[in-house]
Design a protein around this motif. Structure first.
Motif, PDB file in Angstrom:
ATOM      1  N   LEU A   1       0.811  -1.214   0.000  1.00 42.29           N
ATOM      2  CA  LEU A   1       0.000   0.000   0.000  1.00 42.29           C
ATOM      3  C   LEU A   1       0.846   1.266   0.000  1.00 42.29           C
ATOM      4  O   LEU A   1       0.363   2.337  -0.373  1.00 42.29           O
ATOM      5  N   THR A   2       2.108   1.153   0.381  1.00 40.42           N
ATOM      6  CA  THR A   2       3.004   2.310   0.370  1.00 40.42           C
ATOM      7  C   THR A   2       3.111   2.914  -1.022  1.00 40.42           C
ATOM      8  O   THR A   2       3.291   4.134  -1.174  1.00 40.42           O
ATOM      9  N   ASN A   3       2.965   2.098  -2.044  1.00 43.70           N
ATOM     10  CA  ASN A   3       3.026   2.592  -3.421  1.00 43.70           C
ATOM     11  C   ASN A   3       1.938   3.608  -3.742  1.00 43.70           C
ATOM     12  O   ASN A   3       2.053   4.366  -4.697  1.00 43.70           O
ATOM     13  N   LYS A   4       0.874   3.600  -2.946  1.00 45.42           N
ATOM     14  CA  LYS A   4      -0.266   4.471  -3.224  1.00 45.42           C
ATOM     15  C   LYS A   4      -0.314   5.699  -2.322  1.00 45.42           C
ATOM     16  O   LYS A   4      -1.301   6.423  -2.306  1.00 45.42           O
ATOM     17  N   ILE A   5       0.755   5.928  -1.563  1.00 47.25           N
ATOM     18  CA  ILE A   5       0.821   7.105  -0.689  1.00 47.25           C
ATOM     19  C   ILE A   5       1.559   8.225  -1.416  1.00 47.25           C
ATOM     20  O   ILE A   5       2.663   8.026  -1.935  1.00 47.25           O
ATOM     21  N   ASN A   6       0.950   9.385  -1.462  1.00 44.77           N
ATOM     22  CA  ASN A   6       1.544  10.507  -2.178  1.00 44.77           C
ATOM     23  C   ASN A   6       2.827  10.995  -1.507  1.00 44.77           C
ATOM     24  O   ASN A   6       3.893  11.018  -2.126  1.00 44.77           O
ATOM     25  N   THR A   7       2.745  11.370  -0.229  1.00 44.80           N
ATOM     26  CA  THR A   7       3.893  11.923   0.485  1.00 44.80           C
ATOM     27  C   THR A   7       4.019  11.312   1.871  1.00 44.80           C
ATOM     28  O   THR A   7       3.030  11.206   2.599  1.00 44.80           O
ATOM     29  N   ILE A   8       5.235  10.921   2.232  1.00 45.49           N
ATOM     30  CA  ILE A   8       5.533  10.406   3.575  1.00 45.49           C
ATOM     31  C   ILE A   8       6.536  11.370   4.215  1.00 45.49           C
ATOM     32  O   ILE A   8       7.598  11.631   3.648  1.00 45.49           O
ATOM     33  N   ASN A   9       6.200  11.913   5.366  1.00 41.67           N
ATOM     34  CA  ASN A   9       7.115  12.858   6.011  1.00 41.67           C
ATOM     35  C   ASN A   9       7.323  12.555   7.489  1.00 41.67           C
ATOM     36  O   ASN A   9       7.778  13.411   8.245  1.00 41.67           O
ATOM     37  N   ASN A  10       6.984  11.315   7.895  1.00 35.94           N
ATOM     38  CA  ASN A  10       7.120  10.979   9.317  1.00 35.94           C
ATOM     39  C   ASN A  10       7.963   9.731   9.545  1.00 35.94           C
ATOM     40  O   ASN A  10       7.923   9.150  10.630  1.00 35.94           O
ATOM     41  N   TYR A  11       8.728   9.303   8.531  1.00 36.24           N
ATOM     42  CA  TYR A  11       9.593   8.149   8.734  1.00 36.24           C
ATOM     43  C   TYR A  11      10.990   8.650   9.075  1.00 36.24           C
ATOM     44  O   TYR A  11      11.597   9.392   8.285  1.00 36.24           O
ATOM     45  N   PRO A  12      11.524   8.291  10.242  1.00 38.27           N
ATOM     46  CA  PRO A  12      12.796   8.853  10.704  1.00 38.27           C
ATOM     47  C   PRO A  12      13.931   8.682   9.699  1.00 38.27           C
ATOM     48  O   PRO A  12      14.127   7.594   9.137  1.00 38.27           O
TER      49      PRO A  12
END
Length: 297
Positions: free
Chosen positions: A39-50
Motif C-alpha cells: 500500500l506504500t506505493n499508493k501514498i503521495n507523500t511520507i514525512n514521518n519516517y525517521p
C-alpha cells in the motif's frame, strides 16, 4: 525446497522481517501478490519516517525493494491461496506452486474498504479510484469527489485540489479525524467544498464511466472522479480456515507476534493493534524475525 521462514507480503513489515531473518542466517523466501512496497506505493507523500525527510510512497517502496535485492533475498510474485499446517511444517499453496516452511510470517497488510454500492466494482478504474497518486492526473481540470474523514482522505483531497477544477470532500461525521497540520492546509484550499454528515447512497454511470453520485438519497452531484478513503480491511482471505483472526478480520498475536498456531506469525497492518504506522510495521517485522531466529540457535 523447505525454508526456515517464508514471509507472505513485501510491504515494509515483511521486508523488515526478511532482512532481520537473513541477517540471522535463516533460509528465507518472500511471496508477494502484486508489487513490493504494498500500500506504500499508493501514498503521495511520507514525512514521518525517521531519517528520510519527505519522500513519496513509490520512492520508499523502491528503496525497500533495493534492500531485498542487495541482500539477495529470493522472492516470487504470486498469490497465496491457502496455508496447511502439518505438524511443525507448514505448506503454502499458491496459484502457481507449493512451498514448505517451518515458520511463516503473514505481512499482507490491509486494503481500502469499499463503499459497498451497486456498480462500484464495475466503475473501479472507470471513475472510481483509491489512489490519487496513481490516477489523479486523469482528472485534471475536472470535478472530483473524495469520501472519508481521516488523514488519507484529507491528504488526497489536498493533492487532488491542485489538479481538479473542484473537489467535493464528503464525510459521514461533522469533523475530520485528520492531523491538525493537514486540516490547516486543507482550509487554505478554495476549490474544496465540504459535505458534512453525508454519505454516498448511489452511483450513476454514462457510457461505462462514473457520471454522478447521490448524497443522502437527496442531492445529485455531477462528478467525473470519486476517490474512496473510508478505512481499511486486512488482506487475509487465504487464512480463514486457520481461525486466527478476530471478528473484524485482524490476526491475533502475542507479544512475539506469534499466533495461536506455533510457527505462524503475523506483523504490520494485518494484525490487531493500536497504532498503524510505517515505523511500527517495520518494528513488528524485526521483532517477529528475531524471535523466530532464537529457535535456530
Amino acid at each position: 525446497m523447505k525454508y526456515d521462514l517464508i514471509v507472505i507480503g513485501m510491504g515494509i513489515a515483511g521486508i523488515s522481517a526478511a532482512i532481520y531473518a537473513k541477517n540471522s542466517g535463516l533460509n528465507v523466501l518472500m511471496l508477494e501478490k502484486e508489487m513490493p512496497g504494498g500500500l506504500t506505493n499508493k501514498i503521495n507523500t511520507i514525512n514521518n519516517y525517521p531519517g528520510l525527510g519527505e519522500i513519496s510512497g513509490p520512492d520508499l517502496s523502491f528503496k525497500l525493494f533495493e534492500s531485498i535485492n542487495q541482500m539477495k533475498i529470493p522472492y516470487k510474485i504470486l498469490e497465496v491461496k491457502r496455508i496447511i499446517v502439518k505438524g511443525e511444517m507448514k505448506v503454502i499453496e499458491s496459484d502457481k506452486e507449493k512451498f514448505k516452511a517451518k515458520n511463516i510470517i503473514i505481512a499482507t497488510g490491509r486494503k481500502r474498504r469499499a463503499l459497498g454500492l451497486k456498480k462500484e466494482r464495475e466503475l473501479l478504474g472507470h471513475g472510481i479510484s483509491n489512489c490519487a497518486l496513481c490516477d489523479g492526473a486523469l482528472y485534471k481540470n475536472k470535478v472530483i469527489a473524495v469520501v472519508g474523514g481521516g488523514n488519507s482522505a484529507v491528504e488526497e483531497a489536498i493533492y487532488l485540489s491542485n489538479l481538479g477544477k473542484k473537489v467535493y470532500l464528503i464525510h459521514r461525521k461533522d469533523s475530520f479525524k485528520a492531523d491538525n497540520s493537514l486540516i490547516e492546509e486543507l482550509n487554505k484550499k478554495e476549490n474544496i467544498e465540504y459535505y458534512w454528515n453525508s454519505e454516498i447512497t448511489s452511483l450513476e454511470e454514462e457510457n461505462g464511466n462514473l457520471s454522478s453520485i447521490e448524497i443522502n438519497h437527496q442531492e445529485i452531484l455531477k462528478v467525473e472522479g470519486l476517490f474512496v478513503y473510508i478505512g481499511f480491511e486486512p488482506n487475509i482471505n487465504f487464512i480463514k480456515d486457520l481461525n486466527i483472526a478476530d471478528k473484524n478480520g485482524y490476526i491475533k498475536v502475542n507479544k512475539n507476534f506469534e499466533t495461536k498456531i506455533p510457527g505462524i506469525y503475523a506483523v504490520g497492518d494485518a494484525i490487531k493493534k493500536d497504532v498503524y504506522q510505517l515505523v511500527t510495521a517495520a518494528s513488528d517485522g524485526a521483532v517477529a524475525a528475531i524471535n523466530i531466529s532464537k529457535n535456530f540457535r
